[in-house]
Design an enzyme around this catalytic site. Sequence first.
Site, PDB file in Angstrom:
ATOM      1  N   LYS A 197       0.891  -1.170   0.000  1.00 23.44           N
ATOM      2  CA  LYS A 197       0.000   0.000   0.000  1.00 23.44           C
ATOM      3  C   LYS A 197       0.924   1.214   0.000  1.00 23.44           C
ATOM      4  CE  LYS A 197      -3.826   2.138   2.460  1.00 23.44           C
ATOM      5  NZ  LYS A 197      -3.426   3.491   2.139  1.00 23.44           N
ATOM      6  N   ARG A 215      -7.985  10.967  -6.829  1.00 24.22           N
ATOM      7  CA  ARG A 215      -8.986  10.143  -6.152  1.00 24.22           C
ATOM      8  C   ARG A 215     -10.350  10.815  -6.218  1.00 24.22           C
ATOM      9  NH1 ARG A 215     -12.375   8.582  -3.046  1.00 24.22           N
ATOM     10  NH2 ARG A 215     -12.240   7.859  -0.902  1.00 24.22           N
ATOM     11  N   PHE A 226      -1.078  -0.351 -10.196  1.00 26.08           N
ATOM     12  CA  PHE A 226      -1.646  -1.557  -9.575  1.00 26.08           C
ATOM     13  C   PHE A 226      -2.869  -2.112 -10.286  1.00 26.08           C
ATOM     14  CE2 PHE A 226      -3.068   2.028  -6.808  1.00 26.08           C
ATOM     15  CZ  PHE A 226      -4.436   1.958  -7.013  1.00 26.08           C
ATOM     16  N   ARG A 285     -16.994   0.475  -2.005  1.00 27.82           N
ATOM     17  CA  ARG A 285     -16.097   0.112  -0.913  1.00 27.82           C
ATOM     18  C   ARG A 285     -16.562  -1.251  -0.414  1.00 27.82           C
ATOM     19  NH1 ARG A 285     -12.722   3.223   1.983  1.00 27.82           N
ATOM     20  NH2 ARG A 285     -13.754   5.179   1.579  1.00 27.82           N
ATOM     21  N   LYS A 316      -7.690  -3.157   3.244  1.00 24.07           N
ATOM     22  CA  LYS A 316      -6.386  -2.598   3.602  1.00 24.07           C
ATOM     23  C   LYS A 316      -5.938  -3.124   4.953  1.00 24.07           C
ATOM     24  CE  LYS A 316      -8.861   1.624   4.657  1.00 24.07           C
ATOM     25  NZ  LYS A 316      -9.266   2.896   4.149  1.00 24.07           N
TER      26      LYS A 316
HETATM   27  P1  ATP Z   1     -10.204   5.676   0.810  1.00 22.64           P
HETATM   28  O1  ATP Z   1      -9.468   5.966  -0.477  1.00 22.64           O
HETATM   29  O2  ATP Z   1     -10.333   4.210   1.059  1.00 22.64           O
HETATM   30  O3  ATP Z   1     -11.455   6.437   0.985  1.00 22.64           O
HETATM   31  P2  ATP Z   1      -8.016   6.968   2.070  1.00 22.64           P
HETATM   32  O4  ATP Z   1      -7.928   7.992   0.995  1.00 22.64           O
HETATM   33  O5  ATP Z   1      -7.829   7.391   3.467  1.00 22.64           O
HETATM   34  O6  ATP Z   1      -9.351   6.182   2.003  1.00 22.64           O
HETATM   35  P3  ATP Z   1      -6.779   4.559   2.512  1.00 22.64           P
HETATM   36  O7  ATP Z   1      -8.066   4.062   3.008  1.00 22.64           O
HETATM   37  O8  ATP Z   1      -5.690   4.741   3.487  1.00 22.64           O
HETATM   38  O9  ATP Z   1      -6.972   5.876   1.708  1.00 22.64           O
HETATM   39  O10 ATP Z   1      -6.303   3.556   1.392  1.00 22.64           O
HETATM   40  C1  ATP Z   1      -6.820   3.482   0.105  1.00 22.64           C
HETATM   41  C2  ATP Z   1      -5.842   4.157  -0.821  1.00 22.64           C
HETATM   42  O11 ATP Z   1      -4.593   3.460  -0.848  1.00 22.64           O
HETATM   43  C3  ATP Z   1      -6.209   4.149  -2.288  1.00 22.64           C
HETATM   44  O12 ATP Z   1      -7.153   5.132  -2.588  1.00 22.64           O
HETATM   45  C4  ATP Z   1      -4.889   4.381  -2.978  1.00 22.64           C
HETATM   46  O13 ATP Z   1      -4.643   5.771  -3.067  1.00 22.64           O
HETATM   47  C5  ATP Z   1      -3.874   3.824  -2.004  1.00 22.64           C
HETATM   48  N1  ATP Z   1      -3.118   2.672  -2.510  1.00 22.64           N
HETATM   49  C6  ATP Z   1      -1.778   2.495  -2.350  1.00 22.64           C
HETATM   50  N2  ATP Z   1      -1.369   1.351  -2.863  1.00 22.64           N
HETATM   51  C7  ATP Z   1      -2.456   0.725  -3.385  1.00 22.64           C
HETATM   52  C8  ATP Z   1      -2.657  -0.509  -4.044  1.00 22.64           C
HETATM   53  N3  ATP Z   1      -1.674  -1.359  -4.276  1.00 22.64           N
HETATM   54  N4  ATP Z   1      -3.939  -0.806  -4.430  1.00 22.64           N
HETATM   55  C9  ATP Z   1      -4.957   0.042  -4.192  1.00 22.64           C
HETATM   56  N5  ATP Z   1      -4.814   1.239  -3.569  1.00 22.64           N
HETATM   57  C10 ATP Z   1      -3.581   1.585  -3.160  1.00 22.64           C
END
Ligand code: ATP
Length: 585
Positions: free
Chosen positions: A251, A271, A341, A416, A422
Site C-alpha cells: 500500500k 482520487r 496496480f 467500498r 487494507k
Molecule cells: P479511501 O481511499 O479508502 O477512501 P483513504 O484515501 O484514506 O481512504 P486509505 O483508506 O488509506 O486511503 O487507502 C486506500 C488508498 O490506498 C487508495 O485510494 C490508494 O490511493 C492507495 N493505494 C496504495 N497502494 C495501493 C494498491 N496497491 N492498491 C490500491 N490502492 C492503493
Amino acid sequence: MLFGELVKALAAIESTTQRTVMVKILVSLLKKAGPGEVDRVVYFILGDLRPPWEGVELGVAEKLCLRALSKATGASVRDLEALYKRTGDVGEAARRAAAQSKRPGLLALAQQRPLEVSDVYDTLLKVARAAGEGAQDMKVSLLASLFARASPDEAKYIARFVVGKLRLGVADMTIIEALSEAFGVSKEALERAYRVRPDMGYLARHVAERRPLEDVKIAPGTPILPMLAQRLSSPSEILSKLGGAAVCEYKYDGERAQIHIGGGLVKVFSRRLEDITHAYPDVVKAVREAVTASEAVLEGEIVAVDPDTGDMLPFQELMHRKRKHEVAAAMETYPVVLYLFDVLYVNGRDLTSEPLIYRRVALSEIARETEKVQIAKWRVFDGPDGIDTFFHEAISLGAEGLICKSPASAYEMGARGWNWIKYKRDYKSEMIDTVDLTVVGAFYGRGKRAGLYGAFLMAAYDPGTDAFYTVCKVGSGFTDADLKKLYDALQPYRIPHRHPRVVSKMEADVWFAPRVVLEIIGAEITLSPLHTCCLGAVRPGVGLAIRFPRFTGRYRTDKSPEQATTPAEMLELYRRQKKVAAQAE
Ligand code: ATP
C-alpha cells in the site's frame, strides 16, 4: 427553454425545505428542457459549466461581476459595492441593481428578447474561455450583455452562478433521482452509468435522447469512480473474508492516480476525479515511454522518492506539486515514481469485469517497468503465514502496509466492498534518539552521485557474538562533500566479499571491513524481514530496521565500531519509542 423558467425553478428549489419537493421541481424542469438543453440545465443547477475535471472556470470574482453589472445597469461600481456590502449577497445586489436600472429601455429590451437557457450558458462558456490580454474586459462585456437582457430575478441567479455561490444544495445523486423519474429509467441503471461516466450533463442528455444506459461505456479522458477498500486488522480475518487466498500488494503512501491514455493525450486524475495532469508532467512523460497501448485506463499511486537513492518518501513530500509555480522545480528536487496496480481498459476493451489476476497480467503486458514507472509489488498468499512478514517489509521500505485483494474479483467502480481490504497499523511510532551505526557495505550512486556511493549498509554491533547485524540502507542526509569524503575514507577498508563478522540478508555492491561509524536518525524503528538486527527477537523471521533513515551529519570518529549501538539497545529503543496515532482515515 426560457432562462426565466429555469430561474423560477431555482427560486422554488431555494424556498422548499423538503427534499421530495425539490426532486419534483427538478423532474418537471428536466422534462421541459428536452434533449437539446437538458445538459446545460443540469450543469447550471450544479453550479458548473462542464464536469469538474475539465477545469472550466469562469474566473469571475465579485469585483468583476459588479463591474459588469455597472456597465449593464448604469449604477456606479461604488454604489454597487455598497449594495453588495449591505445585502451580503451578490445575487441580491444584482437583483436590486437590475430592478432600479438607470439604463432607459432596458426592461423593454429584456421583454422583447427574453434570455434562453442556451444564451446564458453559451455566453458564460465564452466568459470562461476568454484568456490572454484583454480577457478581463472581454469577460465584463460578455457578462454585461447578459445582465442587460436579464430580468431582476434572472440577474440574481446569473450573478450568484458566476461568482460560484449558487449553493442550491443539489448534488449529483439528487439529479440521478430526478432523471430516473423524469425519463422512466431505473435508478440502479443510472447509478451504474454514473460510476462509469460521472458526468451529469452527459448522462442527462443520454437519457433524454432515450438512448439505452448500457451504451454508457468507459471513455478515456473521463475519469471513472475508483474502487475503494475496507479495513481489517489481521491476516487471518482478511483471508477468511477473501475466501482463503489474497493478492497482497504494497500500500504505497502517495497520491492515487487514474491515468487515461487516448487521442494522443495522457491525463492524470485524482482520487476525487480532479484533473491533476499539470502537477505531474514527469509522470505523463514516463507513462508515454512505459505504456505501449494507444488507449488505456490505468490505476496507480504516485510516490515521492529521494532523488539520490530512489527510496520512497512520505506522501507529504508531494505537497510541492500542489503549487503551480513550483512544479518545474519540484520535478528535480522531489521526483516521483508511479506504482501501477490495475488496468481497467485497453484499446477499446473494458477489463473491469475480468478477474484481478487477469488484469494484473494484462498490466504487465502493456506496461514496461522503467525507473519512473513500476508495477506495484505483489504476492499471492493462500494462508496467513508470510503476510505479516510481507507487511513489515512494505512498512520498513516506506509503504503504509498492504492492500489485500480477492484474486478473482472484478473492479467494482465506486464501491467500498470486501474485495479490497487494507491492512495497516493503527499507530505509528517515533524514533526517540539517534543511533551510531557502522558502515559495512555500500551501493553505487546514480545520477549526480555516479562514480561515488549513493547509499550505505549500516549495522549494529553485538558484543555477545562479536558480529555486525544490518539495520538499514541509508542514502539521505549526505551532502556532496560527505559522499566524496566517505568514498575516500572507505577506500582502505574495501574488501572483495562480505566481512566474516557481518551478518546480512542484503547484497551490497561493495563490502567493507567495519571501521567507519556514522550517527543515524530515522522516522521510527520498525520490524523488517530485510535486516538481521534482532532477527526473531520480536517476531520469527523479522529483524529491526530504521524507516526513512538519515545521516545526521555527525561522523562518530570518536567511536570504534565495537562501541557502536548494539542490537540490545536497538530493541530497547524499539520498545520505548513513542507511539503516535496513525493519520486519521
Ligand atoms: P479511501 O481511499 O479508502 O477512501 P483513504 O484515501 O484514506 O481512504 P486509505 O483508506 O488509506 O486511503 O487507502 C486506500 C488508498 O490506498 C487508495 O485510494 C490508494 O490511493 C492507495 N493505494 C496504495 N497502494 C495501493 C494498491 N496497491 N492498491 C490500491 N490502492 C492503493
